[in-house]
Structures are given as C-alpha cells and as structure tokens.
Design an enzyme around this catalytic site. Structure first.
Site, mmCIF file in Angstrom:
data_model
loop_
_atom_site.group_PDB
_atom_site.id
_atom_site.type_symbol
_atom_site.label_atom_id
_atom_site.label_comp_id
_atom_site.label_asym_id
_atom_site.label_seq_id
_atom_site.Cartn_x
_atom_site.Cartn_y
_atom_site.Cartn_z
ATOM 1 N N HIS A 1 -14.884 -33.717 24.847
ATOM 2 C CA HIS A 1 -14.619 -33.028 26.124
ATOM 3 C C HIS A 1 -15.860 -33.084 27.016
ATOM 4 O O HIS A 1 -15.761 -33.245 28.229
ATOM 5 C CB HIS A 1 -14.279 -31.552 25.872
ATOM 6 C CG HIS A 1 -13.016 -31.340 25.097
ATOM 7 N ND1 HIS A 1 -13.010 -30.846 23.814
ATOM 8 C CD2 HIS A 1 -11.722 -31.545 25.420
ATOM 9 C CE1 HIS A 1 -11.761 -30.743 23.374
ATOM 10 N NE2 HIS A 1 -10.962 -31.166 24.327
ATOM 11 N N GLN B 1 3.820 -27.208 25.126
ATOM 12 C CA GLN B 1 3.668 -28.526 24.504
ATOM 13 C C GLN B 1 3.666 -28.463 22.967
ATOM 14 O O GLN B 1 3.445 -29.463 22.314
ATOM 15 C CB GLN B 1 2.425 -29.248 25.023
ATOM 16 C CG GLN B 1 1.095 -28.652 24.644
ATOM 17 C CD GLN B 1 -0.058 -29.319 25.385
ATOM 18 O OE1 GLN B 1 -0.281 -29.089 26.563
ATOM 19 N NE2 GLN B 1 -0.790 -30.182 24.688
ATOM 20 N N GLY C 1 -9.030 -37.940 28.074
ATOM 21 C CA GLY C 1 -9.602 -38.792 27.023
ATOM 22 C C GLY C 1 -8.638 -39.895 26.611
ATOM 23 O O GLY C 1 -7.420 -39.684 26.555
HETATM 24 O O1 PAF Z 1 -5.140 -33.133 25.960
HETATM 25 C C1 PAF Z 1 -5.041 -31.883 25.964
HETATM 26 O O2 PAF Z 1 -5.916 -31.163 25.529
HETATM 27 C C2 PAF Z 1 -3.789 -31.237 26.540
HETATM 28 O O3 PAF Z 1 -2.655 -31.959 26.212
HETATM 29 C C3 PAF Z 1 -3.885 -31.012 28.067
HETATM 30 C C4 PAF Z 1 -3.956 -32.305 28.832
HETATM 31 C C5 PAF Z 1 -5.087 -30.148 28.374
HETATM 32 C C6 PAF Z 1 -2.634 -30.250 28.557
HETATM 33 O O4 PAF Z 1 -2.504 -29.023 27.938
#
Ligand code: PAF
Length: 293
Positions: free
Chosen positions: A37, A61, A162
């Site tokens: 990150h 998600q 990423g």
């Molecule tokens: O890649 C992630 O950490 C997540 O899928 C994101 C893009 C922050 C969406 O919640």
C-alpha cells in the site's frame, strides 16, 4: 495529515483543493496497510498535490463465508504508515456512512445483507465468470460499488491500485471506460518479501512455516516466465513443469493465462497476457500474478 470520517467533510475538503487547481490522487484500501500500500501512496505522492487514502473494510465485497468480521482492523498502525508516506487525508468512515442501509451493531448476516438494500453495480459476467470471480460470486460488484462511491465523493484525477489484484484492476479500468469517467486508473507493481511472497494484508493469517510454503507460489510464476522467455508458449507444458516447484501442502484453485485488457482466456502464453494463480495455504487464500511483456 487530516483524518476524516464523514462523506460531507471529505467532499467539502477536496472540493476546496480542486478549486485551488490541486491534482488529487486517491488510494483506496481496506486498511491493514503494508509496504505494498505504501508504494501506491508514494506513487501518488510523486504525481499529485493532494493524496487521499481511504481505509474502509467494505462489507459488500465479502461473501457470507468470507472473513469480513475477522479482516484485520489496525487503524492506529494504518495512521502511522500513511503519515510516513506523506499522505494528506485519510478517509475512515463507519459502514453506515458509506451504506445508509447498514445496520449499526447488526449481526454479520445483517451486515452482509446491506447488499440487498443498496444500489449495487453489476459487473458484466464476462469479467466475473473467471479467476477469482468463480469462487467469489458478487465480489467484484461490491468492489466496483465502493470504488464508484469513493470516486463520486473524492472525484480524484488519478486513482492507484495494486497489480496484485489484477482482475480487480482490469475490471475497474473497464468500468471507468464504460461509465465515460475521465479518472486515470494507475496500476502499480507488486511488492514482494525477499522470499518472493507477494505482500498482502491476509499474510498476517500465515504462520512462519506457512509463509515459507507460500513463497513457492512465486517460484511457480517465475519458472513459467523463464520457460516462456526460453521459447515455450504452450501453457500446458509450461504449467506442468513450473508446478513441480509448488509446495505439496498448497492447494491450487486456478492457474490461468488471460489478456491484460479484456481478461479473455489465452490459448497460449503471449505478450500482453498475464499468468495468475490462486492457491490455499491452510485456510488462507492467496493470489499472485506476473504480466508477460
Ligand atoms: O483492493 C482492495 O483493498 C479493495 O478491494 C478496494 C479496492 C479498496 C475496495 O474495497
């Protein structure tokens, strides 16, 4: 560095920066931040005047049998990492701020039900019926929904994702194209441990022994690339040979070659394709990939 938790405050703050002609970069995250990150933040820092990082574990998600409840939440550490990367604004909303139908203090089942009551983006099946989409139904709908919400609030010039989540990256690029959005989607390279293991927030679930086993995943990918470079583009042969390097305790979910723009399956390994893998080490599901060419 400002920490903002409401949509309204973030919206007004960024609006002011935009009025002053500042270029705004957004790094969406779910927290449990690591060097991967940080590399996105550093990339944003170099290219933008204002860097916004969102830290939000997005319920829409996650599937009912996934780790929404258990997902690492370490906001104090996240603040430190953002500070060290020179971030200007952290956006850290409560779920009910992002999803007005979210039931505060609700059970996991009720929390995940928010998807039934909210407007959710439907990602075309041609992008979701493969790779991670096969075992995570609805996952990319949830990702695209939260990312669109963040885009609508922040209106960034550039958003950074990423390459490790390559299916996500390609789907988001295609979503922006399809929605006539002019936000630039910038993919950034995978950051790895010295062993080759791709950094992931879920690595925190692995024991030291499992980490060593997991590092053989990248050995498989590297071997495949080497065989391709030596002239073998037949994926069956290449995979058969490379998989010999995988630790015997690792269970493969998929090993595939897909096109970098469309996610179409490729018959042969070729330029502008990527090799992607998903595998389970114990109960921990890991993904990794390499881009060819
Ligand atoms: O890649 C992630 O950490 C997540 O899928 C994101 C893009 C922050 C969406 O919640």
């Amino acid at each position: 560095m400002q920490v903002i938790s409401t949509v309204r405050e973030l919206n007004e703050t960024v609006k002011q920066h935009k009025l002053n002609n500042k270029k705004v970069g957004l790094v969406p995250t779910m927290g449990a931040l690591h060097k991967g990150h940080k590399s996105l933040m550093e990339c944003a820092r170099k290219e933008c005047d204002i860097v916004v990082v969102s830290v939000f574990v997005n319920p829409t998600q996650f599937g009912p049998n996934e780790d929404y409840d258990k997902y690492p939440r370490v906001f104090d550490k996240d603040i430190e990492l953002c500070e060290s990367a020179g971030v200007d604004i952290i956006f850290h909303p409560e779920p009910e701020e992002m999803y007005p139908d979210f039931k505060k203090g609700g059970t996991l089942k009720e929390n995940l039900q928010v998807k039934e009551n909210s407007y959710i983006i439907k990602v075309p099946e041609k992008y979701t019926n493969r790779l991670c989409g096969k075992t995570r139904p609805g996952h990319f709908d949830g990702v695209c929904t939260i990312v669109s919400k963040l885009f609508a609030i922040v209106k960034p010039d550039v958003a950074y994702f990423g390459q490790k989540d390559i299916q996500q990256l390609i789907i988001i690029k295609n979503m922006c194209k399809s929605m006539n959005s002019d936000i630039k989607i910038q993919g950034c390279p995978i950051v790895r441990e010295e062993s080759g293991l791709a950094l992931s927030s879920r690595n925190s679930y692995l024991s030291e022994v499992e980490k060593v086993k997991a590092s053989t995943i990248f050995k498989v990918l590297s071997k495949a690339v080497m065989l391709f470079k030596n002239g073998n583009n037949n994926k069956k042969d290449v995979f058969e040979e490379s998989l010999k390097l995988l630790d015997k305790d690792i269970n493969i979910e998929y090993l595939e070659v897909c096109d970098c723009n469309t996610l179409d399956y490729c018959e042969k390994i070729r330029h502008n394709s990527f090799i992607a893998i998903a595998a389970k080490v114990g109960n921990v599901r890991l993904i990794d990939n390499v881009i060819i060419g």
